[in-house]
Design an enzyme around this catalytic site. Structure first.
Site, PDB file in Angstrom:
ATOM      1  N   LYS A  52       0.838  -1.204   0.000  1.00  0.00           N
ATOM      2  CA  LYS A  52       0.000   0.000   0.000  1.00  0.00           C
ATOM      3  C   LYS A  52       0.870   1.250   0.000  1.00  0.00           C
ATOM      4  O   LYS A  52       0.616   2.207  -0.736  1.00  0.00           O
ATOM      5  CB  LYS A  52      -0.927   0.003   1.233  1.00  0.00           C
ATOM      6  CG  LYS A  52      -2.069  -0.987   1.127  1.00  0.00           C
ATOM      7  CD  LYS A  52      -2.844  -1.134   2.431  1.00  0.00           C
ATOM      8  CE  LYS A  52      -3.909  -2.226   2.271  1.00  0.00           C
ATOM      9  NZ  LYS A  52      -4.603  -2.542   3.525  1.00  0.00           N
ATOM     10  N   GLN A  96      -5.153  -1.402   9.542  1.00  0.00           N
ATOM     11  CA  GLN A  96      -5.059  -2.726   8.919  1.00  0.00           C
ATOM     12  C   GLN A  96      -5.697  -3.785   9.826  1.00  0.00           C
ATOM     13  O   GLN A  96      -5.416  -3.850  11.020  1.00  0.00           O
ATOM     14  CB  GLN A  96      -3.576  -3.057   8.651  1.00  0.00           C
ATOM     15  CG  GLN A  96      -3.339  -4.370   7.942  1.00  0.00           C
ATOM     16  CD  GLN A  96      -3.846  -4.397   6.496  1.00  0.00           C
ATOM     17  OE1 GLN A  96      -3.915  -3.369   5.835  1.00  0.00           O
ATOM     18  NE2 GLN A  96      -4.221  -5.569   6.028  1.00  0.00           N
ATOM     19  N   ASP A 119     -11.523   2.829   3.866  1.00  0.00           N
ATOM     20  CA  ASP A 119     -11.970   1.438   3.754  1.00  0.00           C
ATOM     21  C   ASP A 119     -13.471   1.346   3.476  1.00  0.00           C
ATOM     22  O   ASP A 119     -13.958   0.292   3.060  1.00  0.00           O
ATOM     23  CB  ASP A 119     -11.713   0.701   5.077  1.00  0.00           C
ATOM     24  CG  ASP A 119     -10.408  -0.085   5.070  1.00  0.00           C
ATOM     25  OD1 ASP A 119     -10.052  -0.601   4.013  1.00  0.00           O
ATOM     26  OD2 ASP A 119      -9.785  -0.173   6.144  1.00  0.00           O
TER      27      ASP A 119
HETATM   28  N1  GUN Z   1      -7.107  -6.644   5.901  1.00  0.00           N
HETATM   29  C1  GUN Z   1      -7.372  -7.370   4.792  1.00  0.00           C
HETATM   30  N2  GUN Z   1      -8.063  -6.635   3.895  1.00  0.00           N
HETATM   31  C2  GUN Z   1      -8.244  -5.414   4.455  1.00  0.00           C
HETATM   32  C3  GUN Z   1      -8.880  -4.220   4.001  1.00  0.00           C
HETATM   33  O1  GUN Z   1      -9.441  -4.121   2.909  1.00  0.00           O
HETATM   34  N3  GUN Z   1      -8.820  -3.162   4.853  1.00  0.00           N
HETATM   35  C4  GUN Z   1      -8.221  -3.242   6.068  1.00  0.00           C
HETATM   36  N4  GUN Z   1      -8.231  -2.158   6.844  1.00  0.00           N
HETATM   37  N5  GUN Z   1      -7.631  -4.334   6.514  1.00  0.00           N
HETATM   38  C5  GUN Z   1      -7.632  -5.411   5.707  1.00  0.00           C
END
Ligand code: GUN
Length: 281
Positions: A52, A96, A119
């Protein structure tokens, strides 16, 4: 059969976003900022977060990762989120998941101000999406949606079957397909005849986390099949779709890896830019 190249589509999207960031920089004399909070040292989360950050930098966003040990107190995280909520140079906040057990996930999600919720997990964004109003949309279903639209721009009246009903994928995916006037069936572990449901579908999105669940004889000829699964097995990484079998009947199919994954990250960048633009209105 069209192999939907998520890597290539994500690279194209990043290129568009890079251009957009550059224009925003000229217009506002600042760039959107993304802050990711990472708790603990789980390997998959570390890898996701590194990707990311790399992608954010590539398109010219300001990005920051704040790391905490998995013993961190919930209050420390909530206080940090409040601080980021009040910081004008931060456009998007992502915590996350998964979180350590002693931290209340819902409390964390609801502390992020909805306008910075990249998100799309905050109940306000969930509600706005289901009501058809402007909102952040969860990155994975948004990426799936963009790939489906590349293959079939007019989805009106198509039958879509979503396999899995999670808040992360299945439910928001359903909302996006409904907005496009699809007839959507949400299936899950208690669905009586999953194969029969899938055989009706023009579009299948599989997001259940069961290795190679969707078989070749579950898929109608010329269906579009999107595989959200990433399952570690003895035979390596596989999706929720039996790739070899399904590739013989589907019109278009995403590979694992190299399908949904890269688009998810590109959509996070898109969401960060969209949050920034809404905050400048
Ligand atoms: N962990 C796995 N996929 C995601 C996601 O799309 N957002 C977040 N915040 N954590 C994740």
């Amino acid at each position: 059969m069209i192999l939907i190249d998520g890597k290539k589509l994500a690279a194209e999207l990043r290129e568009e976003l890079k251009q957009e960031v550059s224009e925003l920089k000229t217009k506002y004399n600042k760039v959107p900022g993304l802050t990711v909070i990472l708790i603990g040292d789980m390997a998959p989360s570390q890898i996701y977060v590194r990707n990311k950050e790399k992608s954010a930098n590539e398109v010219g966003l300001k990005s920051e990762v704040i790391k905490y040990p998995d013993t961190v107190e919930e209050k420390t995280i909530l206080d940090k989120i409040e601080e980021l909520n009040n910081n004008d140079s931060i456009s998007g906040i992502l915590v996350q998941l998964p979180l350590p057990k002693h931290i209340d996930k819902q409390k964390v999600i609801e502390t992020i101000t909805p306008s910075k919720d990249v998100d799309g997990f905050h109940p306000m964004n969930v509600g706005n999406l289901s009501s058809g109003y402007e909102s952040s949309v969860p990155c994975t279903p948004l990426g799936c949606y963009l790939m489906i639209k590349k293959i079939e721009p007019n989805l009106s009246g198509k039958k879509a079957v979503v396999v899995g009903r999670s808040n992360l994928n299945g439910k928001p995916m359903t909302q996006l397909l409904l907005k496009e006037n699809c007839t959507v069936t949400i299936t899950h572990s208690r669905t009586k005849d999953l194969k029969a449901e899938c055989l009706e579908a023009d579009i299948i999105v599989a997001a259940v986390g069961i290795p190679e669940l969707v078989k070749g004889d579950w898929v109608k000829k010329d269906a579009i099949v999107i595989d959200v699964g990433i399952n570690k097995t003895e035979n390596g990484l596989v999706g929720d779709v039996a790739f070899d079998e399904v590739s013989k009947v589907a019109k278009a199919l995403t590979p694992v890896p190299g399908g949904v994954g890269p688009m998810t990250i590109a959509c996070l960048l898109k969401n960060t830019i969209d949050c920034f633009k809404r905050s400048q209105k």
